[in-house]
Design an enzyme around this catalytic site. Structure first.
Site, short mmCIF file in Angstrom:
data_model
loop_
_atom_site.label_atom_id
_atom_site.label_comp_id
_atom_site.label_asym_id
_atom_site.label_seq_id
_atom_site.Cartn_x
_atom_site.Cartn_y
_atom_site.Cartn_z
N HIS A 115 0.87 -1.18 0.00
CA HIS A 115 0.00 0.00 0.00
C HIS A 115 0.91 1.23 0.00
O HIS A 115 2.03 1.18 0.50
CB HIS A 115 -0.84 -0.06 1.28
N ASP A 150 3.35 -4.58 7.90
CA ASP A 150 2.16 -3.76 7.75
C ASP A 150 0.96 -4.68 7.98
O ASP A 150 0.61 -5.50 7.13
CB ASP A 150 2.13 -3.14 6.35
N GLN A 163 -4.31 -4.95 7.01
CA GLN A 163 -5.36 -5.87 6.57
C GLN A 163 -5.35 -7.18 7.34
O GLN A 163 -6.32 -7.93 7.29
CB GLN A 163 -5.21 -6.18 5.07
N LYS A 166 -10.37 -0.69 10.76
CA LYS A 166 -10.61 -1.85 9.90
C LYS A 166 -11.03 -3.07 10.71
O LYS A 166 -11.26 -4.14 10.19
CB LYS A 166 -9.35 -2.18 9.10
N CYS A 197 -5.03 2.71 -3.50
CA CYS A 197 -3.80 3.20 -2.87
C CYS A 197 -2.66 2.20 -3.01
O CYS A 197 -1.84 2.05 -2.08
CB CYS A 197 -4.00 3.54 -1.40
N1 C6P Z 1 -6.16 0.48 2.94
C1 C6P Z 1 -8.04 0.24 1.44
O1 C6P Z 1 -9.14 0.57 0.97
P1 C6P Z 1 -4.82 3.59 7.18
O2 C6P Z 1 -5.44 4.38 6.07
O3 C6P Z 1 -3.62 4.26 7.76
O4 C6P Z 1 -5.80 3.11 8.20
O5 C6P Z 1 -4.29 2.22 6.52
C2 C6P Z 1 -3.33 2.31 5.50
C3 C6P Z 1 -3.11 0.95 4.90
C4 C6P Z 1 -1.87 0.37 5.04
N2 C6P Z 1 -1.63 -0.85 4.55
C5 C6P Z 1 -2.56 -1.57 3.91
C6 C6P Z 1 -2.24 -2.94 3.42
C7 C6P Z 1 -3.84 -1.02 3.75
O6 C6P Z 1 -4.78 -1.73 3.12
C8 C6P Z 1 -4.12 0.28 4.24
C9 C6P Z 1 -5.46 0.92 4.04
C10 C6P Z 1 -7.52 0.93 2.67
O7 C6P Z 1 -7.38 -0.67 0.95
C11 C6P Z 1 -7.69 2.41 2.61
S1 C6P Z 1 -6.67 3.18 1.41
#
Ligand code: C6P
Length: 419
Positions: A132, A209, A212, A235, A375
């Site tokens: 991401h 990371d 997910q 999430k 993203c």
């Molecule tokens: N992905 C998606 O629709 P945040 O936005 O900081 O809570 O998470 C960022 C992030 C980091 N790593 C991974 C693997 C992710 O999937 C995400 C967030 C969402 O896929 C929002 S862009």
């Protein structure tokens, strides 16, 4: 619905669970909502909403500052939530959990604090092509600032990490290997423990990371032996505006502060300051108190409904069923590995229909999916696709909702190809 699947729905009590989520009973465009955008953010159960309301109704005050009852209660609840988070991922100590705004801020904290202090010209940071942007852009910026080089583990056309190339990329120059525990586009679940071992074998640190993963499967940081784990509450049934960084305590002791100001200091003089103990050294200013309490309530809720093992099993059944059912849609190309190697999401492209157009038609049928590059532009580039639609499931989705998704996609095909 097969007997086995209906058995699973019963096991997790999905029908009953759905009643905990007020939004799941609403209608969109006059039809019942089918929420398949859980990888973007999950819905919130009443238990979380009520825990946050209760904080504002009964004990709203600042933490770590007051001697009065409200502040003491707020501090106790705020810190109790941190302990729940630590236990949830099996951290050795609550001191290894730092509250952040989200997974993105957690990764930035490591990049700016650890990265600026430890990376030098000639050093390498290794990430992967399935990251991401949150696990790409901070490292690009830090590499630029420090003179370090950013390298990528390629992905195969099937959506796996190309592990054959990994050995050549992980060398004594590698100081950090940062990778996702589940791709938000491909759904791929890489072999985290093995990747951490390989990073450590060349003397690199490993950042996982978990944005997910932590929300969808059991995560044990001691079993993985990772140095850092980043994740977000929103999430996993918790509120937006709060996330966490897990880090081994020794690293936190050694790392300089990231943000500075009140609460993260021990003493401040005109010309210098000293730092609070970890984790508070990394928490500057008034934190997201109600959100932390909501985060703790979300963890209680996930455990109450059956725990992460049961949730993961349920989602694996759902995704297998979804991938079989989606084969019925003419001209639909799914990306990523087979169900046994992925989590509960599937990205796909429809022949001749832009993903935004498909998503708009699904929305007319009450179905929420995400359209675009999610993203994660480099993984789309690698696979030669500009954008996809993504259906992402959680434990409250029903197998019937897959049938509705298929029917709605077939309707989109009919509109675009046989108007
Ligand atoms: N992905 C998606 O629709 P945040 O936005 O900081 O809570 O998470 C960022 C992030 C980091 N790593 C991974 C693997 C992710 O999937 C995400 C967030 C969402 O896929 C929002 S862009």
């Amino acid at each position: 619905m097969s007997e086995k699947r209906s058995e699973l729905v019963k096991q997790l009590n999905v029908e009953e669970i759905r009643r905990d989520f007020p939004v799941l009973s609403r209608k969109v465009h006059g039809v019942p909502l089918i929420y398949l955008d859980n990888a973007a953010t999950s819905q919130k159960p009443m238990a979380v909403i009520e825990a946050m309301n209760l904080f504002y109704q009964r004990e709203n005050s600042n933490v770590h500052r007051g001697i009065h009852t409200l502040s003491e209660e707020a501090t106790a609840d705020y810190e109790a939530a941190r302990k729940k988070i630590a236990r949830f991922i099996n951290a050795k100590s609550w001191r290894e959990i730092i509250y952040t705004r989200n997974a993105t801020e957690s990764i930035n904290l490591v990049a700016y604090s650890w990265g600026l202090a430890n990376l030098h010209p000639g050093d390498e940071v290794l990430i992967t092509e399935m990251e991401h942007h949150a696990n790409i852009v901070p490292w690009q910026l830090i590499a630029e600032r420090t003179g370090a080089t950013l390298r990528y583990v390629p992905i195969t056309l099937q959506g796996y990490l190309d592990l054959d190339k990994l050995n050549g990329l992980l060398t004594e120059k590698t100081k950090m290997f940062a990778f996702t525990a589940m791709s938000n586009v491909l759904g791929t679940i890489p072999p985290v423990k093995m990747l951490v071992e390989k990073a450590h074998a060349v003397g690199a640190l490993a950042l996982v990371d978990g944005a997910q993963a932590v929300s969808h499967m059991p995560v044990d940081v001691q079993a993985w032996n990772c140095d850092f784990l980043a994740f977000s509450a929103h999430k996993m049934c918790g509120p937006t505006g709060i996330g966490a960084l897990y880090a081994k305590r020794q690293l936190l002791e050694e790392m300089p502060p990231f943000l500075s100001g009140g609460d993260m200091i021990r003493s401040v003089w005109m010309d210098h300051a000293t730092w609070n103990d970890v984790p508070h050294k990394f928490e500057a200013g008034t934190p997201a108190i109600a959100e932390a309490i909501g985060f703790g309530a979300a963890i209680d809720y996930l455990q109450k409904i059956g725990g992460m093992e049961a949730i993961h099993r349920y989602e694996q059944e759902i995704i297998a069923a979804a991938m079989t059912a989606l084969q019925e849609v003419e001209g639909l190309r799914m990306i990523g590995p087979p169900p046994e190697d992925r989590g509960g999401l599937i990205s796909f492209a429809l022949d001749g229909i832009h993903p935004h157009d498909a998503a708009a038609i699904l929305d007319q049928d009450g179905i929420a999916v995400r359209a675009g590059h999610h993203c994660a532009q480099p993984s789309h580039d690698r696979l030669g696709i500009e954008a996809t639609d993504r259906a992402s499931f959680y434990f409250y989705n029903l197998p019937e909702e897959i049938d509705m998704l298929v029917r709605s996609l077939q309707r989109a095909q009919a509109i675009f190809h046989h108007p």
